[in-house]
Design a protein around this motif. Structure first.
Motif, mmCIF file in Angstrom:
data_model
loop_
_atom_site.group_PDB
_atom_site.id
_atom_site.type_symbol
_atom_site.label_atom_id
_atom_site.label_comp_id
_atom_site.label_asym_id
_atom_site.label_seq_id
_atom_site.Cartn_x
_atom_site.Cartn_y
_atom_site.Cartn_z
ATOM 1 N N ALA A 63 0.831 -1.207 0.000
ATOM 2 C CA ALA A 63 0.000 0.000 0.000
ATOM 3 C C ALA A 63 0.857 1.245 0.000
ATOM 4 O O ALA A 63 1.928 1.287 0.624
ATOM 5 C CB ALA A 63 -0.924 0.010 1.223
ATOM 6 N N THR A 64 0.392 2.248 -0.728
ATOM 7 C CA THR A 64 0.995 3.580 -0.684
ATOM 8 C C THR A 64 0.078 4.456 0.164
ATOM 9 O O THR A 64 -1.141 4.499 -0.067
ATOM 10 C CB THR A 64 1.129 4.177 -2.094
ATOM 11 N N LEU A 65 0.659 5.132 1.138
ATOM 12 C CA LEU A 65 -0.132 5.945 2.051
ATOM 13 C C LEU A 65 -0.098 7.412 1.657
ATOM 14 O O LEU A 65 0.740 7.840 0.867
ATOM 15 C CB LEU A 65 0.389 5.757 3.484
ATOM 16 N N SER A 66 -1.020 8.177 2.231
ATOM 17 C CA SER A 66 -1.153 9.582 1.858
ATOM 18 C C SER A 66 0.048 10.423 2.242
ATOM 19 O O SER A 66 0.235 11.522 1.705
ATOM 20 C CB SER A 66 -2.424 10.169 2.502
ATOM 21 N N ASP A 67 0.901 9.944 3.147
ATOM 22 C CA ASP A 67 2.116 10.680 3.499
ATOM 23 C C ASP A 67 3.281 10.325 2.581
ATOM 24 O O ASP A 67 4.410 10.769 2.794
ATOM 25 C CB ASP A 67 2.499 10.419 4.965
ATOM 26 N N GLY A 68 3.012 9.490 1.565
ATOM 27 C CA GLY A 68 4.037 9.115 0.594
ATOM 28 C C GLY A 68 4.785 7.840 0.914
ATOM 29 O O GLY A 68 5.521 7.328 0.062
ATOM 30 N N SER A 69 4.612 7.316 2.114
ATOM 31 C CA SER A 69 5.324 6.098 2.497
ATOM 32 C C SER A 69 4.659 4.870 1.882
ATOM 33 O O SER A 69 3.490 4.909 1.489
ATOM 34 C CB SER A 69 5.373 5.962 4.017
ATOM 35 N N GLU A 70 5.419 3.781 1.811
ATOM 36 C CA GLU A 70 4.895 2.513 1.332
ATOM 37 C C GLU A 70 5.032 1.464 2.432
ATOM 38 O O GLU A 70 6.028 1.448 3.152
ATOM 39 C CB GLU A 70 5.630 2.054 0.070
ATOM 40 N N VAL A 71 4.018 0.619 2.560
ATOM 41 C CA VAL A 71 4.037 -0.439 3.576
ATOM 42 C C VAL A 71 3.602 -1.744 2.919
ATOM 43 O O VAL A 71 2.956 -1.750 1.861
ATOM 44 C CB VAL A 71 3.112 -0.111 4.765
ATOM 45 N N ALA A 72 3.953 -2.836 3.568
ATOM 46 C CA ALA A 72 3.583 -4.159 3.066
ATOM 47 C C ALA A 72 3.105 -5.012 4.234
ATOM 48 O O ALA A 72 3.474 -4.778 5.389
ATOM 49 C CB ALA A 72 4.768 -4.817 2.369
ATOM 50 N N ALA A 73 2.270 -6.004 3.933
ATOM 51 C CA ALA A 73 1.738 -6.892 4.977
ATOM 52 C C ALA A 73 1.329 -8.218 4.340
ATOM 53 O O ALA A 73 1.225 -8.336 3.107
ATOM 54 C CB ALA A 73 0.551 -6.247 5.676
ATOM 55 N N SER A 74 1.108 -9.199 5.198
ATOM 56 C CA SER A 74 0.608 -10.486 4.722
ATOM 57 C C SER A 74 -0.903 -10.461 4.542
ATOM 58 O O SER A 74 -1.452 -11.187 3.714
ATOM 59 C CB SER A 74 0.989 -11.589 5.713
ATOM 60 N N LEU A 75 -1.584 -9.640 5.351
ATOM 61 C CA LEU A 75 -3.043 -9.588 5.330
ATOM 62 C C LEU A 75 -3.524 -8.152 5.439
ATOM 63 O O LEU A 75 -2.966 -7.362 6.207
ATOM 64 C CB LEU A 75 -3.604 -10.404 6.509
ATOM 65 N N LEU A 76 -4.560 -7.829 4.689
ATOM 66 C CA LEU A 76 -5.232 -6.534 4.777
ATOM 67 C C LEU A 76 -6.549 -6.721 5.512
ATOM 68 O O LEU A 76 -7.324 -7.625 5.197
ATOM 69 C CB LEU A 76 -5.503 -5.988 3.370
ATOM 70 N N VAL A 77 -6.798 -5.892 6.512
ATOM 71 C CA VAL A 77 -8.067 -5.936 7.248
ATOM 72 C C VAL A 77 -8.782 -4.601 7.063
ATOM 73 O O VAL A 77 -8.220 -3.539 7.350
ATOM 74 C CB VAL A 77 -7.853 -6.211 8.751
ATOM 75 N N ALA A 78 -10.018 -4.660 6.587
ATOM 76 C CA ALA A 78 -10.837 -3.458 6.418
ATOM 77 C C ALA A 78 -11.687 -3.259 7.663
ATOM 78 O O ALA A 78 -12.531 -4.100 7.990
ATOM 79 C CB ALA A 78 -11.717 -3.585 5.183
ATOM 80 N N ALA A 79 -11.428 -2.164 8.368
ATOM 81 C CA ALA A 79 -12.209 -1.793 9.552
ATOM 82 C C ALA A 79 -12.680 -0.355 9.377
ATOM 83 O O ALA A 79 -12.646 0.443 10.310
ATOM 84 C CB ALA A 79 -11.360 -1.941 10.811
#
Length: 405
Positions: free
Chosen positions: A144-160
């Motif tokens: 995922a690319t976030l609004s602050d410009g950073s990028e992150v990665a994960a094994s699972l995405l949780v929508a809350a």
């Protein structure tokens, strides 16, 4: 690029609880939330309060959040259900040695306790005032690319993210939904007589009037309300001055708590039902209102979200012990099976109650009073209702039993 086991989109009550619960079990989480903490944690009561079922409360205790709420909640020791102000109320009263049916908290207190836990729990990366602007899910994981410009990665995405979850929509998950022709007015006020830790659910054809006990403050006794009105009357109700609003509330209550005073700020929201056809997809799980939204008639909306959290944490922790990563399809299938039936049953029951108690006329009222009397006279049925109120029905995850997984 930072990598975590789980990327949580949405840091409200349910999303934040998931992040803390995962961290307590050694699973890392990045939690992204667009809200401004200066607003959500501001001092002063905004009229919003929630009933935390006793099983949910055991989870908050197990993950170290309940201790931060000490002295801020009011136990619900009894629930009284009536058809209007007619005689023949149904009283749910636990045995003296049983847990309370639940505890009422101001939402602000819950948010503050969770914010402190997020800040102090190792393994939680909480990013307020931030949103995901681009998300990619695939066999290898989530980026995922976030609004602050950073990028992150994960094994699972949780929508809350709540009932209008953009992640659910992007995933193409179908949702059954409809609107009730009602809106809920929420707020609180002080009253002359003590509530004695009783929650009142008074049903009128125009909708239920719920009176929920709050902890006393320096002014005196007080309760929260969830007042269901016809949608066309909601705007006018919000425009009423405090004196007129309290007079209307007194009329609905029959004055049994004495004189009302010190009305809190009030808010309104439309009432509806939605239920996702599936709560998982590739590398994705839905929790809370992103997965299901119900009428507040039974006060179970937040607790359904907490049950999602407890089940998902147990599935992921046990999967980790087997060497499976958080986004493994087998684990998501288990979470889907575990939660789908429970949420469907609760959603169906609340929808049925909403429609049953909304039928006008003396005949319908007589049928409702007969049903109330029947439940009162059948102890096993009454016990089942109390188990539902406590959140103790079905196969309980260990967190809801008060133990870490």
């Amino acid at each position: 690029m930072k990598h975590a086991d789980v990327l949580i989109l949405g840091g409200g009550l349910v999303g934040a609880t998931l992040a803390v619960a995962l961290a307590r079990h050694g699973l890392s989480a990045i939690t992204v939330d667009p809200a401004d903490p200066a607003v959500t944690l501001a001092a002063g009561f905004d009229g919003r309060a929630s009933a935390v079922a006793s099983a949910s409360h055991r989870m908050l205790d197990a993950i170290g959040v309940a201790q931060r709420l000490a002295g801020q909640g009011c136990a619900i020791r009894q629930i009284r259900v009536s058809d209007g102000l007619e005689p023949g109320a149904l009283d749910f009263i636990p045995d003296a040695d049983d847990d309370a049916l639940g505890t009422m908290y101001e939402n602000r207190a819950l948010r503050r306790a969770l914010a402190d836990a997020l800040a102090e729990t190792e393994g939680v990366d909480f990013r307020p005032l931030t949103r995901a602007v681009q998300v990619a899910r695939g066999p290898a994981g989530v980026r995922a690319t976030l609004s602050d410009g950073s990028e992150v990665a994960a094994s699972l995405l949780v929508a809350a993210e709540g009932r209008n979850s953009p992640t659910r929509e992007t995933a193409g998950i179908a949702v059954a939904r409809w609107r009730y022709d009602h809106a809920a007015i929420i707020g609180a006020f002080h009253h002359q007589q003590p509530h004695e830790q009783i929650a009142f659910e008074i049903f009128y054809p125009s909708g239920p009037f719920a009176l929920l006990p709050l902890v006393d403050d320096h002014i005196g006794h007080r309760s929260a309300i969830v007042w269901t009105v016809q949608a066309k009357h909601a705007a006018a109700m919000l425009k009423l001055g405090d004196r007129a609003f309290l007079a209307e509330a007194t009329d609905r209550m029959g004055g049994f708590l004495g004189e009302l005073s010190h009305a809190s700020p009030r808010a309104s929201y439309p009432l509806g039902f939605h239920h996702a056809a599936t709560i998982t997809a590739e590398r994705l799980a839905l929790i809370g209102d992103a997965a299901h939204g119900i009428h507040p008639i039974a006060g179970q909306g937040l607790n359904l979200g907490f049950r999602d959290v407890a089940a998902l944490v147990e599935v992921l922790v046990e999967g980790r012990r087997l060497g499976l990563e958080a986004g493994d399809a087998q684990l998501l299938a288990r979470y889907e099976r575990w939660r789908s039936l429970d949420t469907a049953l609760v959603a169906g029951a609340t929808d049925t109650l909403t429609r049953l108690f909304g039928i006008p006329g003396r005949t319908a009222s007589a049928v409702r009073r007969f049903g109330i009397s029947a439940v009162n006279a059948i102890p096993p049925l009454k016990d089942r209702f109390m188990a539902e109120a406590r959140g103790e029905s079905g196969a309980l995850p260990r967190l809801l039993q008060g133990a870490l997984v």
